[in-house]
Structure formats: C-alpha cells, structure tokens
Design an enzyme around this catalytic site. Structure first.
Site, PDB file in Angstrom:
ATOM      1  N   ASP A  63     -83.748  44.322  16.946  1.00 30.45           N
ATOM      2  CA  ASP A  63     -85.087  43.735  17.095  1.00 30.45           C
ATOM      3  C   ASP A  63     -86.024  44.750  17.745  1.00 30.45           C
ATOM      4  O   ASP A  63     -85.789  45.185  18.870  1.00 30.45           O
ATOM      5  CB  ASP A  63     -85.000  42.470  17.955  1.00 30.45           C
ATOM      6  CG  ASP A  63     -86.264  41.622  17.889  1.00 30.45           C
ATOM      7  OD1 ASP A  63     -87.359  42.188  17.713  1.00 30.45           O
ATOM      8  OD2 ASP A  63     -86.151  40.392  18.029  1.00 30.45           O
TER       9      ASP A  63
ATOM     10  N   HIS B   2     -86.282  41.429  13.842  1.00 27.06           N
ATOM     11  CA  HIS B   2     -87.003  40.275  14.371  1.00 27.06           C
ATOM     12  C   HIS B   2     -87.215  39.249  13.259  1.00 27.06           C
ATOM     13  O   HIS B   2     -88.315  39.103  12.722  1.00 27.06           O
ATOM     14  CB  HIS B   2     -88.341  40.741  14.950  1.00 27.06           C
ATOM     15  CG  HIS B   2     -89.000  39.726  15.828  1.00 27.06           C
ATOM     16  ND1 HIS B   2     -88.510  39.393  17.082  1.00 27.06           N
ATOM     17  CD2 HIS B   2     -90.097  38.959  15.648  1.00 27.06           C
ATOM     18  CE1 HIS B   2     -89.287  38.482  17.631  1.00 27.06           C
ATOM     19  NE2 HIS B   2     -90.249  38.194  16.779  1.00 27.06           N
TER      20      HIS B   2
ATOM     21  N   SER C 127     -89.104  33.691  18.510  1.00 23.38           N
ATOM     22  CA  SER C 127     -90.019  34.667  19.087  1.00 23.38           C
ATOM     23  C   SER C 127     -90.838  34.031  20.218  1.00 23.38           C
ATOM     24  O   SER C 127     -90.273  33.532  21.187  1.00 23.38           O
ATOM     25  CB  SER C 127     -90.912  35.236  17.974  1.00 23.38           C
ATOM     26  OG  SER C 127     -91.652  36.338  18.428  1.00 23.38           O
TER      27      SER C 127
END
Length: 227
Positions: free
Chosen positions: A162, A194, A108
């Site tokens: 995601d 995610h 991320s």
C-alpha cells in the site's frame, strides 16, 4: 424515511474512502452478502466538501500522503465525523437492533473513521473491520475509550504494498488497539496495494458471519471485482 425495522441478524455499516461514494462501495461489497438475508447493509455517502483545492466526498480533512504511523490528522474534523456515525448507530439501536449485532466497517479513510467511531462509542458493538486504514486520533485519546468499547472485536486487513496508507500505519493501529486490551486480528497481504481484493472480502464475510452465529455451510458467496 422511517427507520429500518429490527430483525434477527444484524447491520453492516460500510464507510467509503475519500473521493468515493456509498453506491460504489455497495457494488463491491454487497454481492458477498447476497445470500445472507439476516444481515442488512448500509452504504451512506458523505456530502461533497471542499478540502484545500479539492472538492470531493470525504469524511474529514485529508492529510498529505502517504499516511504513516505518525501522520497528524485534523482531529476536530475526525470527531465531527465520528458524531455523524454515532447518530447512525444510535438510530439503528433505537429501532431495536442490538448493538452487538452492528458492524462498522470501511476502506481507507472510511476504515479510519470506522475504528475511531468504535473506539469512542459507549457500548460494545458486534465488530469493526478496517481495510487499508489507520488510527486517525492521537494516542492521548486512549483515556477516552470507554471500557465497553474495548470489548468490540476488530479485524484489520492491509496490503503490504500500500503506497497511500502505508502498511506500518495499519500495523501500528492494530498494536495500539492491543495496548488498550482490545482483540484485534491483523492480516497483511503481500503485493496488495491500496485496494480491495476477493481474498480479503471472502475472509471479511466469514468473520462477520461467525460473529453473528450464522452457519456458512449452506451459504455461497459471490465474487466482485477488485478496485
């Protein structure tokens, strides 16, 4: 604390996502390399900071979500974080580790910082692995990417479901690297949101070991729970 002594093998530097810690990342990632003593692992945690109304661990300011291929970032904050990562890399190199044995990876926001740090580092590194990340710099930074940095191989893994960092952001990031002449392998995972999953981490392990020239025939990877 004395800097780690150099050894055959390399270093995996993992940068966590926002609102996470290095220890949380260690619990997920380290088991996959438990049978690889040649590879040292580092999971730093960024200091807690205030971003808007939130007080969390984050490497730089957090834009609104979802993050798309055109999301504008706090580039000043990104560059400050890149300097911090470069300091960690430089310390490792000064201790005797070859730059080509250093891998900068992250999830991320940590993945975004990992690729930004690699793009602006003056030497070729062993590799960069981005999980569910994006390029946190505008395309105008292309001219600032050193020739040696463009030789660093990149693996980019992204979930097609995601909802925080959209798949389009990851795909566009890899395309940007390829425009720079960089080798970027992109892997999309249908139905993955995610998070990290076992399939990604096993491939990640394989990719790292291949670049270190470590045989996988006698190594057994352990599984960890997905986030």
């Amino acid at each position: 604390m004395a800097p780690p002594s150099s050894a055959a093998g390399g270093l995996l530097l993992w940068l966590h996502g926002s609102a996470e810690t290095g220890e949380q990342s260690r619990a997920q990632v380290a088991p996959y390399f438990s049978a690889v003593p040649e590879l040292r692992l580092s999971f730093p945690t960024t200091p807690i900071a205030c971003y808007g109304d939130e007080v969390i661990t984050a490497w730089f300011g957090i834009p609104g979500v979802p993050i798309t291929a055109t999301t504008v970032r706090d580039e000043k904050g990104v560059l400050k974080a890149v300097e911090h990562v470069h300091e960690m890399i430089n310390k490792e190199v000064a201790s005797g580790t070859s730059p080509t044995s250093i891998f900068v990876c992250g999830l991320s926001q940590g993945g975004a910082l990992a690729i930004a740090s690699v793009l602006l580092y003056p030497q070729t590194l062993g590799g960069c692995v981005v999980f569910s990340g994006s390029i946190p710099l505008s395309k105008s930074f292309a001219e600032k990417v050193p020739p040696e940095a463009r030789k660093t191989p990149v693996l980019w893994l992204h979930g097609m479901a995601d909802g925080l960092v959209l798949f389009e952001a990851g795909h566009a990031g890899c395309a940007f690297l390829q425009e720079l002449g960089m080798a970027c392998e992109f892997k999309g995972y249908p139905d993955l949101g995610h998070s990290l999953v076992d399939e990604e981490l096993h491939y990640f392990r394989q990719w790292i070991l291949e670049r270190l020239g470590i045989s996988q025939g006698t190594r057994t990877a352990r599984s960890s729970s997905p986030s």
